[in-house]
Design a protein around this motif. Structure first.
Motif, PDB file in Angstrom:
ATOM      1  N   LEU A  92      12.667 -14.204  -3.281  1.00  0.00           N
ATOM      2  CA  LEU A  92      11.795 -14.901  -4.235  1.00  0.00           C
ATOM      3  C   LEU A  92      11.754 -14.204  -5.599  1.00  0.00           C
ATOM      4  O   LEU A  92      11.019 -14.637  -6.483  1.00  0.00           O
ATOM      5  N   ASN A  93      12.512 -13.120  -5.741  1.00  0.00           N
ATOM      6  CA  ASN A  93      12.536 -12.324  -6.980  1.00  0.00           C
ATOM      7  C   ASN A  93      11.157 -11.779  -7.348  1.00  0.00           C
ATOM      8  O   ASN A  93      10.792 -11.712  -8.519  1.00  0.00           O
ATOM      9  N   ARG A  94      10.414 -11.355  -6.341  1.00  0.00           N
ATOM     10  CA  ARG A  94       9.072 -10.826  -6.586  1.00  0.00           C
ATOM     11  C   ARG A  94       9.012  -9.307  -6.515  1.00  0.00           C
ATOM     12  O   ARG A  94       7.995  -8.719  -6.879  1.00  0.00           O
ATOM     13  N   ILE A 141      -0.393  -3.399   1.622  1.00  0.00           N
ATOM     14  CA  ILE A 141      -1.098  -3.899   0.433  1.00  0.00           C
ATOM     15  C   ILE A 141      -0.098  -4.500  -0.543  1.00  0.00           C
ATOM     16  O   ILE A 141      -0.311  -5.598  -1.071  1.00  0.00           O
ATOM     17  N   ALA A 142       1.002  -3.789  -0.783  1.00  0.00           N
ATOM     18  CA  ALA A 142       2.016  -4.273  -1.726  1.00  0.00           C
ATOM     19  C   ALA A 142       2.570  -5.618  -1.282  1.00  0.00           C
ATOM     20  O   ALA A 142       2.635  -6.572  -2.073  1.00  0.00           O
ATOM     21  N   ILE A 143       2.953  -5.713  -0.027  1.00  0.00           N
ATOM     22  CA  ILE A 143       3.552  -6.954   0.471  1.00  0.00           C
ATOM     23  C   ILE A 143       2.553  -8.106   0.399  1.00  0.00           C
ATOM     24  O   ILE A 143       2.894  -9.196  -0.058  1.00  0.00           O
ATOM     25  N   ALA A 144       1.317  -7.871   0.810  1.00  0.00           N
ATOM     26  CA  ALA A 144       0.308  -8.936   0.755  1.00  0.00           C
ATOM     27  C   ALA A 144       0.095  -9.424  -0.677  1.00  0.00           C
ATOM     28  O   ALA A 144       0.052 -10.636  -0.926  1.00  0.00           O
ATOM     29  N   LEU A 145      -0.007  -8.497  -1.626  1.00  0.00           N
ATOM     30  CA  LEU A 145      -0.189  -8.888  -3.031  1.00  0.00           C
ATOM     31  C   LEU A 145       1.013  -9.650  -3.565  1.00  0.00           C
ATOM     32  O   LEU A 145       0.872 -10.631  -4.306  1.00  0.00           O
ATOM     33  N   LEU A 146       2.209  -9.215  -3.201  1.00  0.00           N
ATOM     34  CA  LEU A 146       3.425  -9.864  -3.688  1.00  0.00           C
ATOM     35  C   LEU A 146       3.634 -11.236  -3.058  1.00  0.00           C
ATOM     36  O   LEU A 146       4.196 -12.131  -3.688  1.00  0.00           O
ATOM     37  N   GLY A 156       1.071  -5.724  -7.326  1.00  0.00           N
ATOM     38  CA  GLY A 156       1.815  -5.606  -6.076  1.00  0.00           C
ATOM     39  C   GLY A 156       3.011  -4.686  -6.215  1.00  0.00           C
ATOM     40  O   GLY A 156       3.298  -3.879  -5.319  1.00  0.00           O
ATOM     41  N   ASN A 157       3.705  -4.767  -7.341  1.00  0.00           N
ATOM     42  CA  ASN A 157       4.869  -3.904  -7.536  1.00  0.00           C
ATOM     43  C   ASN A 157       4.476  -2.466  -7.859  1.00  0.00           C
ATOM     44  O   ASN A 157       5.238  -1.548  -7.569  1.00  0.00           O
TER      45      ASN A 157
END
Length: 186
Positions: A92-94, A141-146, A156-157
Motif C-alpha cells: 500500500l506504500n505506507r 503500535i506502528a502497524i496499527a497506525l499505518l 506510524g512511520n
C-alpha cells in the motif's frame, strides 16, 4: 494434531486463521468496500490479533495451561500476522521496504537461533527479554497506525523506525546471549 484445545491455544490458532482474512480485506473491490472501511476492518483484525497475543500467554500462565505446543505455536502466530501486515503495508506504500525486510529477517533469524539453542538445551539463553517485548509493542503500535489511515502514516512511520531500531538492538542482544555457545557447538 492441533494441540490441546485450551483457551490460550484457541486464541493462538485464531491469530493464525485471521491472517488470510486480514490480507483478503484489501483485495475486495473498492466498489464493494471503500478504502477507509478496509483500513478500519484490517486495523480491527490486527488489533484483535495483538490483544490475543498478550492474552494467550497471560491466560496460559494464569490458568496453568502452559504447554510446549503453545510455546511453539505462539511465535508462529505472531510472526504470521506481523509479516502479513508488513507486506500489506509495503504494498500500500505506507511504510518502508527496508523496515519490513529488517523486521521479517530478524524474526526468522531469532526463531532459528531459538530453535538451535533449544536443541542445545539452552532455551533460557534466548528467552524473551524486556527489549524484545518493547520491540513487539513498537511494532504493534506502528502497524496499527499505518493500517488505520493515511493521516496517521507520519506517526506510524516514526513508530516503525523506532521498531526497526529496537528490532536490530534486540537481535544483537539475543545473539550476545547465545554467543558463548557458537564456538562450543560449531
Amino acid at each position: 494434531m492441533l494441540g490441546k484445545f485450551t483457551l490460550p491455544t484457541l486464541l493462538t490458532w485464531a491469530r493464525i486463521f485471521l491472517v488470510p482474512f486480514f490480507v483478503a480485506v484489501y483485495y475486495i473491490p473498492d466498489s464493494l468496500i471503500s478504502m477507509p472501511s478496509k483500513n478500519l476492518i484490517a486495523t480491527s483484525i490486527f488489533v484483535f490479533a495483538a490483544i490475543t497475543d498478550y492474552l494467550d500467554g497471560y491466560l496460559a500462565r494464569k490458568l496453568g495451561q502452559e504447554s510446549s505446543f503453545g510455546a511453539f505455536l505462539d511465535p508462529v502466530a505472531d510472526k504470521a500476522i506481523v509479516a502479513a501486515s508488513l507486506v500489506v503495508l509495503v504494498n500500500l506504500n505506507r511504510t518502508f521496504v527496508f523496515a519490513a525486510i529488517i523486521i521479517i529477517v530478524r524474526e526468522i533469524a531469532i526463531s532459528a537461533l531459538r530453535e538451535w539453542m533449544a536443541q542445545l538445551g539452552k532455551v533460557q539463553n534466548t528467552a524473551v527479554a524486556y527489549i524484545g517485548k518493547l520491540k513487539t509493542a513498537l511494532q504493534m503500535i506502528a502497524i496499527a497506525l499505518l493500517l488505520l489511515d493515511n493521516k496517521t502514516n507520519f506517526i506510524g512511520n516514526i513508530f516503525m523506525l523506532l521498531a526497526v531500531i529496537f528490532t536490530i538492538v534486540s537481535m544483537f542482544y539475543y545473539l550476545e546471549q547465545a554467543k558463548k555457545h557458537f564456538n562450543q557447538n560449531t
